[in-house]
Design a protein around this motif. Structure first.
Motif, mmCIF file in Angstrom:
data_model
loop_
_atom_site.group_PDB
_atom_site.id
_atom_site.type_symbol
_atom_site.label_atom_id
_atom_site.label_comp_id
_atom_site.label_asym_id
_atom_site.label_seq_id
_atom_site.Cartn_x
_atom_site.Cartn_y
_atom_site.Cartn_z
ATOM 1 N N GLN A 290 0.818 -1.215 0.000
ATOM 2 C CA GLN A 290 0.000 0.000 0.000
ATOM 3 C C GLN A 290 0.851 1.265 0.000
ATOM 4 O O GLN A 290 0.399 2.321 -0.486
ATOM 5 C CB GLN A 290 -0.943 -0.018 1.202
ATOM 6 C CG GLN A 290 -2.056 -1.040 1.080
ATOM 7 C CD GLN A 290 -2.787 -1.295 2.387
ATOM 8 O OE1 GLN A 290 -2.664 -0.525 3.331
ATOM 9 N NE2 GLN A 290 -3.549 -2.392 2.443
ATOM 10 N N ALA A 291 2.069 1.166 0.494
ATOM 11 C CA ALA A 291 2.962 2.327 0.490
ATOM 12 C C ALA A 291 3.747 2.440 -0.816
ATOM 13 O O ALA A 291 4.535 3.377 -0.984
ATOM 14 C CB ALA A 291 3.920 2.241 1.669
ATOM 15 N N GLY A 292 3.536 1.468 -1.709
ATOM 16 C CA GLY A 292 4.177 1.533 -3.016
ATOM 17 C C GLY A 292 5.532 0.863 -3.124
ATOM 18 O O GLY A 292 6.218 1.015 -4.147
ATOM 19 N N TRP A 293 5.916 0.095 -2.125
ATOM 20 C CA TRP A 293 7.229 -0.544 -2.118
ATOM 21 C C TRP A 293 7.141 -2.054 -2.336
ATOM 22 O O TRP A 293 8.132 -2.763 -2.149
ATOM 23 C CB TRP A 293 7.948 -0.251 -0.802
ATOM 24 C CG TRP A 293 8.222 1.204 -0.599
ATOM 25 C CD1 TRP A 293 7.482 2.098 0.121
ATOM 26 C CD2 TRP A 293 9.290 1.959 -1.180
ATOM 27 N NE1 TRP A 293 8.018 3.356 0.050
ATOM 28 C CE2 TRP A 293 9.133 3.301 -0.750
ATOM 29 C CE3 TRP A 293 10.361 1.639 -2.016
ATOM 30 C CZ2 TRP A 293 10.014 4.312 -1.127
ATOM 31 C CZ3 TRP A 293 11.229 2.652 -2.393
ATOM 32 C CH2 TRP A 293 11.050 3.957 -1.951
ATOM 33 N N GLY A 294 6.001 -2.556 -2.735
ATOM 34 C CA GLY A 294 5.779 -3.998 -2.802
ATOM 35 C C GLY A 294 6.766 -4.759 -3.654
ATOM 36 O O GLY A 294 7.205 -5.857 -3.295
ATOM 37 N N LYS A 295 7.172 -4.194 -4.805
ATOM 38 C CA LYS A 295 8.083 -4.927 -5.688
ATOM 39 C C LYS A 295 9.487 -5.051 -5.097
ATOM 40 O O LYS A 295 10.312 -5.832 -5.593
ATOM 41 C CB LYS A 295 8.144 -4.253 -7.052
ATOM 42 C CG LYS A 295 8.832 -2.900 -7.081
ATOM 43 C CD LYS A 295 8.878 -2.349 -8.490
ATOM 44 C CE LYS A 295 9.620 -1.003 -8.548
ATOM 45 N NZ LYS A 295 9.674 -0.486 -9.927
ATOM 46 N N HIS A 296 9.742 -4.322 -4.030
ATOM 47 C CA HIS A 296 11.059 -4.372 -3.391
ATOM 48 C C HIS A 296 11.087 -5.317 -2.178
ATOM 49 O O HIS A 296 12.127 -5.422 -1.522
ATOM 50 C CB HIS A 296 11.475 -2.964 -2.967
ATOM 51 C CG HIS A 296 11.571 -2.000 -4.109
ATOM 52 N ND1 HIS A 296 12.566 -2.058 -5.062
ATOM 53 C CD2 HIS A 296 10.765 -0.969 -4.468
ATOM 54 C CE1 HIS A 296 12.387 -1.100 -5.956
ATOM 55 N NE2 HIS A 296 11.302 -0.425 -5.620
ATOM 56 N N PHE A 297 9.968 -5.968 -1.890
ATOM 57 C CA PHE A 297 9.900 -6.979 -0.826
ATOM 58 C C PHE A 297 9.909 -8.323 -1.549
ATOM 59 O O PHE A 297 8.877 -8.782 -2.033
ATOM 60 C CB PHE A 297 8.637 -6.770 0.004
ATOM 61 C CG PHE A 297 8.446 -7.755 1.140
ATOM 62 C CD1 PHE A 297 9.460 -8.612 1.562
ATOM 63 C CD2 PHE A 297 7.222 -7.816 1.810
ATOM 64 C CE1 PHE A 297 9.264 -9.502 2.608
ATOM 65 C CE2 PHE A 297 7.016 -8.702 2.854
ATOM 66 C CZ PHE A 297 8.037 -9.550 3.249
#
Length: 371
Positions: A290-297
């Motif tokens: 939701q914070a926009g960092w999903g592809k980096h997890f």
């Protein structure tokens, strides 16, 4: 140590239609009977047929080691084989005598050497090999009160190592130099063995399993430190903290690190009986997405821990196993920016009757260290 774990494994095997469990050196063998044998070409195995008494097959030269181990007090029959014997034939003969016929389904430990698994299959023609994890993991996933206290001891010991990071992690030192200091501290603080030391500085922090390198830590570096060891009883520690060295983090790093900290706290807070493993993963992943960092997890949220650093249950999408009291696992979301830096926060937690117990302490914010 009692024979109860071996008998419990036999009951689960019978329930699931497995005729024979064969467990060679490794954590499954140690868990069930207390024998911490070393793996080698000579066959050592705990055999648990669905009928009849379990037994150990061991090289004769190592039989005295069984006697002085916890396994020696369990009343297990020990079949010692000589160098000129076919150890697999010894095992097969004893199994057939107990069952009255050759077993149809034989489950071997997940990490059994191929030569041993194939040797068992060759000695029991017509048998179908499968993995023993569905049987043994049902026992190992749920820790006893004594096991949880061993994990708590390990967790406190690794916390003390992180508390010493200010004296080790400094500008101008290489990752390898820092890692060597950490390894010594792991032993000094109560472990008997070092499992791993990850020191990922600057861009190396974007590789979750980065190996120690000769990269020199620079002022302003974000550094991921993931460390763990083994205690005298075989139980493991595993804890990650992220540091910034020689100056405060940039506003951008501080912003996304706050997202990671919120995600890790949300995932830990979600732990309670009946919640699925994948829901714990989702609790962290949803915050980061939701914070926009999903592809980096880029990895699962956690893994079980006990006699192995990585064991069931795995905290990942698709694992719908419900948590029960006694399950112990890591909660370790991360954010990784290739070519720049990364961060991870990891605690070991235990599902309790009414929620969660966290076995690691220490700051979870981005820890600022002087240069």
């Amino acid at each position: 140590m009692t024979i109860d774990r071996v008998h419990a494994a036999r009951e689960i095997a019978e329930e699931t239609g497995v005729d024979l469990l064969v467990l060679t050196p490794g954590s499954d063998l140690r868990y069930l009977c207390g024998y911490d044998a070393h793996a080698m070409e000579r066959l050592t195995a705990l055999a648990v047929p669905r009928r009849g008494e379990p037994f150990l097959v061991v090289p004769r030269l190592e039989a005295p080691m069984v006697e002085v181990s916890p396994a020696g007090g369990l009343g297990l029959e020990v079949l010692a084989w000589d160098e000129t014997d076919d150890a697999f034939a010894v095992l097969a003969g004893a199994v057939t005598a107990r069952l009255g016929s050759a077993p149809a389904r034989v489950a071997v430990g997940n990490r059994t050497w191929a030569e041993h698994a194939l040797g068992v299959q060759r000695a029991l023609p017509g048998s179908a090999l499968e993995l023993a994890a569905p049987v043994v993991d049902r026992l190992r996933m749920v820790k006893s009160a004594a096991e949880i206290e061993e994990l708590a001891f390990a967790g406190a010991a690794i916390d003390r190592v992180h508390a010493r990071m200010h004296s080790m992690l400094k500008v101008g030192r290489t990752e390898a130099e820092v890692g060597a200091d950490i390894a010594r501290a792991i032993l000094e603080e109560g472990h008997v063995g070092v499992d791993f030391t990850i020191v990922g500085s600057g861009p190396n922090g974007a590789s979750p399993h980065h190996e120690l390198s000769d990269r020199v830590v620079e002022a302003g570096d974000v550094v991921v430190v993931d460390i763990g060891g083994e205690t005298a009883t075989g139980y493991r520690s595993d804890c990650t903290r992220t540091y910034v060295v020689g100056g405060p983090p940039s506003p951008a790093v501080a912003e996304w690190y706050a997202v990671l900290q919120t995600a890790q706290a949300a995932s830990s807070a979600a732990v309670r009986p009946g919640v699925t493993a994948e829901a714990i993963d989702a609790a962290a992943r949803d915050v980061i997405d939701q914070a926009g960092w999903g592809k980096h997890f880029i990895h699962r949220t956690g893994h079980g821990i006990g006699l192995d650093t990585h064991e069931a249950p795995y905290i990942v999408a698709g694992n719908d196993i419900p948590l029960v009291p006694g399950m112990a696992f890591s909660v370790e979301p991360g954010i990784y920016l290739a070519g720049e830096c990364g961060a991870r926060i990891e605690d070991i937690v235990v599902c309790t009757e009414d929620g969660v117990r966290t076995l690691n302490e220490g700051p979870r914010e981005l820890v600022e260290l002087p240069g």
